[in-house]
Enzyme design. Structure first.
Site, PDB file in Angstrom:
ATOM      1  CD  GLU A  15       6.656 -19.541  42.453  1.00 54.90           C
ATOM      2  OE1 GLU A  15       7.840 -19.343  42.168  1.00 54.90           O
ATOM      3  OE2 GLU A  15       5.914 -20.282  41.803  1.00 54.90           O
ATOM      4  CB  SER A 176       8.491 -21.012  45.590  1.00 54.86           C
ATOM      5  OG  SER A 176       8.631 -19.844  44.832  1.00 54.86           O
ATOM      6  CE1 TYR A 245      11.657 -16.411  46.578  1.00 53.73           C
ATOM      7  CE2 TYR A 245      10.538 -18.436  47.224  1.00 53.73           C
ATOM      8  CZ  TYR A 245      11.034 -17.604  46.243  1.00 53.73           C
ATOM      9  OH  TYR A 245      10.919 -17.955  44.942  1.00 53.73           O
ATOM     10  NE  ARG A 284      16.891 -19.433  38.040  1.00 48.68           N
ATOM     11  CZ  ARG A 284      15.914 -19.307  38.940  1.00 48.68           C
ATOM     12  NH1 ARG A 284      15.413 -18.140  39.253  1.00 48.68           N
ATOM     13  NH2 ARG A 284      15.424 -20.382  39.538  1.00 48.68           N
ATOM     14  CG  ASP A 286      17.335 -23.094  38.190  1.00 51.43           C
ATOM     15  OD1 ASP A 286      17.814 -22.100  37.600  1.00 51.43           O
ATOM     16  OD2 ASP A 286      16.373 -23.023  38.976  1.00 51.43           O
ATOM     17  CD  GLU A 300      13.184 -25.448  38.753  1.00 49.01           C
ATOM     18  OE1 GLU A 300      12.003 -25.490  38.382  1.00 49.01           O
ATOM     19  OE2 GLU A 300      13.540 -24.849  39.781  1.00 49.01           O
ATOM     20  CG  ASN A 302      12.474 -21.516  37.323  1.00 50.26           C
ATOM     21  OD1 ASN A 302      11.513 -21.878  37.984  1.00 50.26           O
ATOM     22  ND2 ASN A 302      13.689 -21.978  37.534  1.00 50.26           N
ATOM     23  N   GLY A 306      12.427 -15.223  38.904  1.00 50.72           N
ATOM     24  CA  GLY A 306      12.417 -14.080  39.824  1.00 50.72           C
ATOM     25  C   GLY A 306      13.148 -12.912  39.185  1.00 50.72           C
TER      26      GLY A 306
END
Ligand SMILES: Nc1ncnc2c1ncn2[C@@H]1O[C@H](COP(=O)(O)OP(=O)(O)O)[C@@H](O)[C@H]1O
Ligand SMILES: [Mg+2]
Length: 353
Positions: A15, A176, A245, A284, A286, A300, A302, A306
């Site tokens: 990433e 990612s 992406y 974050r 999810d 999950e 993070n 991002g």
């Protein structure tokens, strides 16, 4: 006196490019504020650190706290820093490795500590911790590359019997969507496992969850707060690397259109997830939501999500009333607060005379 914030970005990770974009937005935000001076520390894909053209390093010796210049004009000098912001996603940055170095160096840094970062990065340990705390996660099983080589038929049978098709196969430690596949039959399952094992020595197999993809931002240390959730509508069969992406066709909806009681439950689960996984600063979370079935699953966390101007994490805060630059200020404050708390702890037993 301006606070010196060293922003680490790039790094030895799949990433790397995402990190460049997050860091550009963060550095621009910090520079727009009067209180901060930014020291941009670029980490190459090989892992070497550079500040304004000189190689630098952080040494694990608190007497030499700061960025130590290894070459260039000021070789041997130390650049002091107040806070380090590791804007690194994935391996060697979001996984506890850099956090460990900064703990040894006794420098305040933004985000989760060693354990939170490492567990948040490892999908097997993360799911085990959430499950043990009674939080809702989907069915899964896991095995190692060694297990697979020894008894592939046993694992194929276990996945078929316990999870069924389609199912998701993922390397334990990556982000990612790299190395992740959705397998619809036994042949694809075999290929998916072989693929995942190119990236990690352990794989996790998950039951397919039919639900909307919802994300929620969390901010804080001792009293973490959750933002309004947002929704991702992937352009592909699932939210794979291409959809994330490359094709630019995935849609995001902030705030997510959900019933108020579901939104409350999502925010509650996001905060609980943050606490159970020993996070700090930001993360974050999810989730998958199936409103018809009245069910929510945590997918999950993070710990360094991002962070471009258009990324979910800051966008969800913005929709909740917290603008980008205020978010940055709070993250720096939280880093300093957590550092002070840790510094005040005893590190040895004082014996009575
Ligand atoms: N169990 C599952 N059921 C349905 N979709 C899934 C499941 N696991 C992952 N996905 C899909 O794959 C994407 C990537 O998986 P995720 O676990 O979030 O990995 P990463 O850490 O790489 O983002 C998710 O955003 C979702 O679209
Ligand atoms: Mg994900």
């Amino acid at each position: 006196m301006k606070k010196k914030i060293a922003v680490l970005y790039g790094g030895r990770s799949g990433e790397h490019e995402v990190s460049l974009r997050s860091a550009a937005a963060i550095m621009e935000g910090l520079r727009s504020l009067p209180d901060f001076e930014v020291l941009p520390v670029f980490i190459t894909k090989e892992g070497s650190w550079q500040l304004n053209g000189s190689r630098v390093t952080v040494l694990p010796d608190p007497d030499l706290k700061g960025l130590y210049i290894l070459d260039g004009e000021r070789t041997g000098n130390l650049v002091t820093v107040d806070v380090i912001f590791p804007v690194l996603h994935g391996t060697y940055g979001e996984d506890g490795t850099v956090q460990g170095l900064l703990e040894l160096a006794r420098i305040p840094y933004v985000g989760a500590g060693v354990a939170g970062s490492a567990i948040g990065m490892d999908k097997i340990l993360m799911k085990a911790a959430l499950k043990a705390a009674g939080l809702p996660v989907g069915d899964y099983l896991w095995f190692t590359a060694f297990d697979w080589q020894q008894e592939p038929d046993k694992w194929l049978a276990a996945v078929k019997a316990e999870l069924g098709f389609p199912c998701f196969i993922k390397p334990a430690n990556l982000g990612s969507s790299v190395g992740i596949s959705k397998a619809y039959n036994e042949q694809q399952l075999r290929e998916a496992i072989e693929e995942a094992l190119l990236y990690d020595l352990r794989v996790i197999a998950e039951k397919f969850i039919a639900g909307r993809e919802i994300e929620c931002s969390v901010l804080g240390n001792d009293e973490p707060q959750a933002s309004l959730p947002g929704e991702i509508i992937p352009s592909n069969d699932f939210y794979d690397y291409q959809a994330k992406y490359l094709d630019g066709r995935s849609r995001i909806i902030i705030p997510a259109q959900l019933a108020p009681e579901i939104i409350d439950e999502i925010r509650h689960l996001a905060v609980e997830t943050f606490k159970v996984l020993a996070c700090a600063g930001l993360a974050r979370v999810d989730l998958f939501v199936n409103e018809a079935a009245g069910k929510i699953w945590i997918n999950e966390i993070n710990t360094m999500p991002g962070f471009t101007e258009i990324s979910m994490y800051p966008k969800m805060w913005e929709a909740t009333g917290l603008p980008f630059t205020e978010l940055l200020q709070q993250l720096i404050q939280l880093a300093e607060e957590r550092f002070r708390q840790k510094e005040a702890l005893k590190t040895s037993i004082e014996l009575e005379e």
